[in-house]
Design an enzyme around this catalytic site. Structure first.
Site: not given
Length: 673
Positions: A33, A113, A286
């Site tokens: 972050h 991810k 995507k």
């Protein structure tokens, strides 16, 4: 304007350094972050002052470097990064940009991810030909030999594709349980990995592929580069192609029609995230229609047809109550923050690592400060910094300890190391106890029943003051059973049996158990295999030691110094006198005795429960003599489940699926051992 340019240069320098730490050293110094926030600040400044934006800015170029350790290979198609979305508005803007292109998107594909190391694998003649890391996006590192050790990656694909050059991309990662096991196996003096991502990246870049195989990397594949050449028109269809060709693909991949459905999927991923056996740090979205990718286009750094939604970092604040110091078996001093208990990512946190005094000084961390805590890679609680607005007026800087918390010896720093050490390695109680704890541990001499608590009690009662004393405990039987140790005769008998069994361990386990700095389990085995006997090893010179694969100068000097110490020579002699084995025992000791059972050949096995020999030894037998595959989980494709004592859920699943079960006693009888 000079101040603006200076600020941009400062941000670029920080990001370049952090990229180097992340991609090359596999050891980032800041959490995600902080990196993301700094990158956003740079992008905003460059957008407002485009005259200061350069082609080598971290906002433009793909993050990553190519290590000089491996051959450099140019990607046939650039291996780009992904732009980031941090909220719903970012995702809606991504969708609106796509809709403005006036093309048929055919929906979106949502994927986890995976937090690992990106890899591209090329197949020629339907056979794995080359594996390349992302590197800087243009050039990557050839890690083919290491990739071949990862069981999730097929060496061959369907022969009907032998006339095509197939390129697939994915992420190499390390599952949580493999990460914990690997860190447990590392020598204390080795730097342990902070999280599975660093472990996966560092392991894949190892020059020793036996280490790669031992550390059990995994891989999810998620992209078929030349799908359209194969007549595949959508990304979701290409995912099915990967599954059909035995690639490991996430079960969490879904196809949706609208961006609102994508946003709903974020909640689904958030709920399951903590239940996964691997790390994810977001989701990837995507466009499904492959035929519009080129039309929608690319930047120099990102494809415009995909975006990564990053999970927000969960940073909490708590009061620092105390800084605890401890000493390990090598004399290394650790600093740990004791905080007011607080809930973080579903678990109650009371402690966080502070690394060493330099870290405390750099962050100016003080007792009673309100400090920020996060989990590094969702695993280890780390200190992120201090909330200075809540600092007490009477707070004072924290001073490093000068004396060992156990024996009060003056601490030193050797050769400009960041760590302080206690050099009283024979007289310090805590060091001596930690040496014994390590010696009896599962990955060393594997003496069961000798818990940390028992070791402390025996030490205080003067029953064991060093490692050799373990082998004389039998003569103290009456005292132990009649004193306040709360050990019953059966438990004591089992303990003595385990101590006696440890005498049969191969040389590499004893060498590991000595805890010599820079000599972990992997190197110990190579050294033992090379020199065969303790006597030969004790007389080895520097050149002979450094000729052993992976034995560097530090390890060689550490070994020489250890064997030149009269205390250690005396210890070796004492162990030899009580019958501890001092020779290397080859893994393959069954050649003359083992019976080969034809029905076990070329089958798929799962092992569950405890056995008289290690699971690794059983796995070796199955693979070497039966050419069998050994899997971690039971499925309909499993032929046999080999069951030892205290078998768990794998046995129950085998029964439900009707998989054949081999009991340990039948296995031992069949194989004549």
């Amino acid at each position: 304007m000079d101040k603006i340019k200076a600020k941009i240069d400062e941000l670029k320098q920080k990001l370049d350094q952090w990229n180097y730490e992340y991609y090359v050293l596999d050891d980032p110094s800041v959490p995600d972050h902080v990196y993301d926030q700094t990158m956003r600040e740079l992008i905003e400044l460059e957008n407002n002052y485009p005259q200061f934006k350069t082609n080598n800015s971290p906002s433009v170029k793909v993050g990553g470097f190519v290590s000089e350790k491996f051959n450099k290979v140019k990607h046939k198609r650039p291996m780009l990064s992904l732009s980031n979305a941090f909220n719903d508005d970012d995702l809606k803007k991504f969708d609106q940009d796509n809709q403005n292109a006036s093309v048929d998107l055919k929906g979106y594909v949502v994927e986890p991810k995976i937090d690992g190391l990106s890899i591209s694998i090329i197949y020629k003649n339907a056979k794995l030909h080359q594996a390349i890391t992302r590197g800087d996006g243009i050039n990557g590192e050839d890690v083919t030999s290491n990739i071949l050790t990862i069981k999730d990656i097929p060496h061959y694909i369907d022969q009907k594709y032998k006339d095509y050059e197939i390129e697939v991309r994915g992420e190499v990662y390390m599952a949580f349980h493999d990460f914990y096991e690997m860190n447990d196996n590392l020598e204390e003096s080795d730097k342990k990995f902070a999280n599975p991502r660093n472990a996966a990246a560092g392991t894949l870049r190892s020059l020793d592929n036996s280490i790669v195989a031992e550390r059990k990397l995994s891989a999810f594949m998620y992209y078929l580069v030349n799908a359209q050449e194969l007549g595949i028109k959508t990304h979701y269809e290409s995912i099915q192609f990967l599954r059909d060709n035995k690639f490991k693909v996430s079960d969490l991949i879904v196809k949706v029609d609208t961006i609102n459905e994508v946003i709903n999927q974020i909640d689904c991923y958030t709920k399951v995230r903590d239940k996964l056996s691997y790390m994810i740090d977001g989701i990837v979205i995507k466009i499904n229609n492959l035929e519009v990718y080129d039309e929608i286009g690319y930047t120099s750094k990102f494809p415009k047809w995909a975006i990564a939604y990053k999970f927000p970092a969960n940073v909490v604040s708590s009061q620092l109550l105390e800084i605890i110091n401890d000493v390990g078996r090598t004399g290394k001093i650790s600093y740990v923050a004791k905080i007011k208990p607080i809930l973080l990512d579903g678990s109650m946190v009371e402690y966080a690592t502070l690394h060493n005094f330099d870290f405390i000084k750099e962050k100016d961390i003080r007792i009673n400060d309100e400090i920020k805590i996060y989990k590094a890679g969702d695993v280890i609680p780390y200190v992120d910094g201090v909330d200075l607005s809540k600092r007490l007026a009477n707070s004072v800087p924290y001073e490093p300890i000068i004396n060992c918390p156990s024996c009060q010896s003056v601490l030193v720093r050797e050769n400009d190391e960041v760590d302080q050490r206690c050099l009283n390695i024979y007289g310090c109680k805590k060091i001596n106890i930690e040496k014994i704890v390590y010696f009896v541990s599962r990955n060393c001499m594997n003496i069961e029943g000798m818990s940390d608590a028992i070791i402390n009690k025996f030490y205080d009662a003067n029953l064991i003051k060093n490692i050799a004393d373990l082998y004389y405990l039998q003569k103290h039987k009456e005292f132990i059973l009649t004193s306040d140790f709360k050990i019953k005769e059966k438990s004591f008998s089992n303990l003595i049996n385990s101590i006696n069994n440890s005498k049969k361990c191969s040389l590499e386990f004893l060498l590991t158990a000595f805890g010599i700095r820079h000599v972990g389990p992997n190197l110990a085995k190579k050294i033992a295999k090379q020199f065969k006997t303790m006597t030969a090893l004790m007389h080895a010179n520097f050149d002979e030691l450094t000729n052993v694969d992976a034995c560097g100068e530090k390890a060689a000097l550490s070994l020489i110094n250890w064997f030149n110490d009269e205390h250690n020579v005396s210890l070796v002699n004492q162990l030899q006198q009580v019958g501890v084995n001092m020779e290397y025992i080859d893994d393959f000791i069954y050649d003359d005795n083992i019976n080969i059972i034809d029905e076990y050949k070329n089958k798929t096995f799962v092992i569950t429960g405890s056995f008289s020999i290690s699971r690794d030894e059983i796995k070796t037998i199955l693979e070497k003599y039966y050419h069998a595959k050994v899997k971690n989980s039971v499925s309909k494709k499993t032929d046999y489940v080999l069951v030892g004592t205290e078998a768990g859920t794998k046995l129950e699943k085998a029964k439900l699926l009707g998989v054949k079960i081999i009991e340990n006693e039948f296995w031992k009888k069949d194989n004549n051992f």
